[in-house]
Write an enzyme that holds these catalytic residues in place. Sequence first.
Site, PDB file in Angstrom:
ATOM      1  N   GLU A   1       0.834  -1.195   0.000  1.00  6.36           N
ATOM      2  CA  GLU A   1       0.000   0.000   0.000  1.00  6.36           C
ATOM      3  C   GLU A   1       0.874   1.252   0.000  1.00  6.36           C
ATOM      4  OE1 GLU A   1      -3.532   1.961   2.814  1.00  6.36           O
ATOM      5  OE2 GLU A   1      -2.300   0.319   3.587  1.00  6.36           O
TER       6      GLU A   1
ATOM      7  N   LYS B 279      -9.277   2.019  -2.356  1.00  5.49           N
ATOM      8  CA  LYS B 279      -9.499   1.429  -1.031  1.00  5.49           C
ATOM      9  C   LYS B 279     -10.870   1.811  -0.490  1.00  5.49           C
ATOM     10  CE  LYS B 279      -7.214   1.246   3.535  1.00  5.49           C
ATOM     11  NZ  LYS B 279      -6.016   1.706   4.281  1.00  5.49           N
TER      12      LYS B 279
ATOM     13  N   TYR C 262      -8.400   5.430  13.417  1.00 10.86           N
ATOM     14  CA  TYR C 262      -8.196   5.171  14.842  1.00 10.86           C
ATOM     15  C   TYR C 262      -6.712   4.916  15.052  1.00 10.86           C
ATOM     16  CZ  TYR C 262      -8.078   0.444  12.968  1.00 10.86           C
ATOM     17  OH  TYR C 262      -7.759  -0.656  12.220  1.00 10.86           O
TER      18      TYR C 262
ATOM     19  N   CYS D  99      -5.209  -3.114   2.179  1.00 10.27           N
ATOM     20  CA  CYS D  99      -5.080  -3.150   3.638  1.00 10.27           C
ATOM     21  C   CYS D  99      -6.379  -3.460   4.371  1.00 10.27           C
ATOM     22  CB  CYS D  99      -4.458  -1.842   4.126  1.00 10.27           C
ATOM     23  SG  CYS D  99      -3.667  -1.995   5.758  1.00 10.27           S
TER      24      CYS D  99
ATOM     25  N   SER E 191       0.369  -2.361   7.184  1.00 10.91           N
ATOM     26  CA  SER E 191      -0.150  -2.723   8.498  1.00 10.91           C
ATOM     27  C   SER E 191       0.904  -2.469   9.575  1.00 10.91           C
ATOM     28  CB  SER E 191      -0.556  -4.204   8.498  1.00 10.91           C
ATOM     29  OG  SER E 191      -1.053  -4.595   9.750  1.00 10.91           O
TER      30      SER E 191
ATOM     31  N   LYS F  21       0.767  -9.083  16.460  1.00 11.06           N
ATOM     32  CA  LYS F  21       0.033  -8.704  15.240  1.00 11.06           C
ATOM     33  C   LYS F  21       0.211  -9.723  14.121  1.00 11.06           C
ATOM     34  CE  LYS F  21      -2.418  -5.706  12.811  1.00 11.06           C
ATOM     35  NZ  LYS F  21      -1.987  -4.305  12.653  1.00 11.06           N
TER      36      LYS F  21
END
Length: 248
Positions: free
Chosen positions: A44, A110, A116, A146, A174, A180
């Site tokens: 991305e 996208k 956030y 993403c 990401s 993660k």
Amino acid sequence: MSVLRLGLAQINPTVGDLDGNHTRIVQAIEQARALGVEVLALPELAVTGYPPEDLLLRPSFVARAMERTRDLLPHSRGMTVVVGTLDRDGALYDAAAVLHDGAWAGVYHKHHLPNYGVFDERRYFEPGTRNLVFERGGVTLGISVCEDIWFAGDPVEAQARLGGAPVLVNLSASPYHAGKAGERRRMLSERATTQLAFVAYVNLVGGQDEVLHDGASLILDPRGEVLAAGAMFAEDLVIADLDLDAAA
């Protein structure tokens, strides 16, 4: 047996360095070409670096980023390259450009814009609305960016079920936090098994301000099993030969 050699170029672009990022992308394309890759995906916003933030408020920067993306066209001869970039159509979009054999095949916008934590994408971008698929040599590819693949529904579901895409390619930036990589792997495995499709997920690597990208790109088969995985915190080229009969 129908086999597609797919590659993921897990690179470390620099925010704002359009010329340097262009060079890095070209190097990745040439490396993949030498290894017989037919479809290569890059992360991305690979052209601009992530997150470009208020650079996106400069019309000259946006125009130059789009120009540098078009400059990649000659380097796509003999293969298909999917690269994260910008697109403007009145509004500004976080986009995936599809370059095929020296020509512009199209662009995906996208859908889901996170706003956030470290993300502030709604400040700059408009969401896309089209669930595009692209066909290459009889193989249908679903392209997303993403956050789009973290949602169990569209656009990924529409691409696989309505568009008939046996290969779902996601370009990501990401950010890392503890655990993660495992979360991503479980989510991508679920997408693969639910949609009965190969899932190819290419992630950025490197740091920008407080945002750290860990790479760990993945290619999974329709059973949700990992075919190939990228290194963590290092640039890498991930390649897998996809037996498309497995997704028939």
